[in-house]
Design a protein around this motif. Sequence first.
Motif, PDB file in Angstrom:
ATOM      1  N   GLY A 179      -6.248 -27.383   7.811  1.00 58.05           N
ATOM      2  CA  GLY A 179      -7.910 -27.973   7.867  1.00 58.05           C
ATOM      3  C   GLY A 179      -8.537 -27.431   6.846  1.00 58.05           C
ATOM      4  O   GLY A 179      -9.305 -26.333   7.323  1.00 58.05           O
ATOM      5  N   ASN A 180      -8.836 -27.875   5.557  1.00 58.29           N
ATOM      6  CA  ASN A 180      -9.643 -27.218   4.920  1.00 58.29           C
ATOM      7  C   ASN A 180     -10.996 -27.720   4.724  1.00 58.29           C
ATOM      8  O   ASN A 180     -11.504 -28.821   5.479  1.00 58.29           O
ATOM      9  CB  ASN A 180      -8.852 -27.632   3.004  1.00 58.29           C
ATOM     10  N   SER A 223      -8.725 -32.498   4.755  1.00 62.12           N
ATOM     11  CA  SER A 223     -10.006 -32.043   4.836  1.00 62.12           C
ATOM     12  C   SER A 223     -10.713 -32.388   6.286  1.00 62.12           C
ATOM     13  O   SER A 223     -10.524 -33.472   6.395  1.00 62.12           O
ATOM     14  CB  SER A 223     -10.607 -32.821   3.842  1.00 62.12           C
ATOM     15  N   ILE A 224     -11.175 -31.381   6.493  1.00 63.11           N
ATOM     16  CA  ILE A 224     -12.055 -31.731   8.153  1.00 63.11           C
ATOM     17  C   ILE A 224     -12.864 -32.690   8.107  1.00 63.11           C
ATOM     18  O   ILE A 224     -13.253 -33.338   9.274  1.00 63.11           O
ATOM     19  CB  ILE A 224     -12.458 -30.442   8.683  1.00 63.11           C
ATOM     20  N   CYS A 262     -13.328 -25.938   6.159  1.00 66.68           N
ATOM     21  CA  CYS A 262     -14.005 -25.246   7.390  1.00 66.68           C
ATOM     22  C   CYS A 262     -15.234 -24.688   7.070  1.00 66.68           C
ATOM     23  O   CYS A 262     -16.048 -24.352   8.131  1.00 66.68           O
ATOM     24  CB  CYS A 262     -13.041 -24.290   8.177  1.00 66.68           C
ATOM     25  N   SER A 282     -10.962 -22.321   4.323  1.00 68.22           N
ATOM     26  CA  SER A 282     -11.675 -22.588   3.221  1.00 68.22           C
ATOM     27  C   SER A 282     -11.390 -22.186   1.847  1.00 68.22           C
ATOM     28  O   SER A 282     -11.270 -20.858   1.719  1.00 68.22           O
ATOM     29  CB  SER A 282     -13.173 -22.383   3.682  1.00 68.22           C
ATOM     30  N   GLU A 335      -7.671 -23.421  10.187  1.00 75.03           N
ATOM     31  CA  GLU A 335      -8.482 -24.229   9.355  1.00 75.03           C
ATOM     32  C   GLU A 335      -8.857 -22.975   8.428  1.00 75.03           C
ATOM     33  O   GLU A 335      -8.974 -21.694   8.696  1.00 75.03           O
ATOM     34  CB  GLU A 335     -10.044 -24.175  10.352  1.00 75.03           C
ATOM     35  N   LYS A 381     -11.109 -29.594  15.743  1.00 72.89           N
ATOM     36  CA  LYS A 381     -10.090 -28.385  15.582  1.00 72.89           C
ATOM     37  C   LYS A 381      -9.103 -28.814  16.601  1.00 72.89           C
ATOM     38  O   LYS A 381      -7.718 -28.626  16.554  1.00 72.89           O
ATOM     39  CB  LYS A 381     -10.875 -27.302  15.825  1.00 72.89           C
ATOM     40  N   ALA A 426      -6.242 -31.333  15.597  1.00 73.80           N
ATOM     41  CA  ALA A 426      -5.453 -30.987  14.929  1.00 73.80           C
ATOM     42  C   ALA A 426      -4.547 -29.769  15.351  1.00 73.80           C
ATOM     43  O   ALA A 426      -3.351 -29.705  15.223  1.00 73.80           O
ATOM     44  CB  ALA A 426      -6.257 -30.377  13.759  1.00 73.80           C
ATOM     45  N   GLU A 427      -5.175 -28.806  16.565  1.00 70.34           N
ATOM     46  CA  GLU A 427      -4.327 -27.962  17.197  1.00 70.34           C
ATOM     47  C   GLU A 427      -3.320 -28.519  17.899  1.00 70.34           C
ATOM     48  O   GLU A 427      -2.025 -28.264  18.088  1.00 70.34           O
ATOM     49  CB  GLU A 427      -5.365 -27.003  18.091  1.00 70.34           C
ATOM     50  N   ARG A 460     -18.260 -32.645   9.959  1.00 70.63           N
ATOM     51  CA  ARG A 460     -16.725 -32.794  10.452  1.00 70.63           C
ATOM     52  C   ARG A 460     -16.502 -34.204  11.066  1.00 70.63           C
ATOM     53  O   ARG A 460     -17.005 -34.594  11.887  1.00 70.63           O
ATOM     54  CB  ARG A 460     -16.755 -31.621  11.705  1.00 70.63           C
TER      55      ARG A 460
END
Length: 195
Positions: free
Chosen positions: A129-130, A97-98, A132, A161, A159, A143, A146-147, A139
């Motif tokens: 990444g849920n 989760s972001i 978003c 949702s 990302e 991003k 994670a990238e 946050r």
Amino acid sequence: FSKSPDINVDDSQEPISIKIAVLGKSLVGKSALTYRFISDKFPTEHDTTVEDQYKTEVNVDGVPCELEILDTAGQDDYQTMLDTWIEFGDCFLLVYSIDEVDSFTQIKEKYERIVQLKGKEKFSVVIAGNKCDLTDDKRKVTKEEAENYAKNIGATFMEVSALTRVNVKEAFMQNVHDFLHKTHQGNDKRRVGCP
């Protein structure tokens, strides 16, 4: 099987069986993402998952695929089952989760365990990444962070949702696409997901 209404399946070819394990910390939205992909609906209620399995048929890069999706528990009580879930999977959707740093840390630990257990077996990983859809002030995981992690391990990052449908279908389909190409079963090298 439940079939997604907007995914065409070529019935003239025998489908390839592919198993996807959805892994991540409790309450990051694994079940919501899986349910959204299978039914295109957002669950209004949620019971804690121990383990749920779903089947669906899709066509990825012109290849008919029969997906078996394992939605797993994220609670510490069930972590003894992690090795079984990893052995099950050809593809792994690692969900965090972001808005929760610990959930991002946990997917890194799960990835390390996948590498230990799978060894030289070919598998694919999508880092998802849920949530978003949350506002930027909520946050906690950038991003870019994670990238960079996904790039370093050779995974795809998106990302997503479950609430607003952003990249849900794309995350699952990209995972299958990556697996097909790692195992040389795919017909096309195009990226399935959004730019």
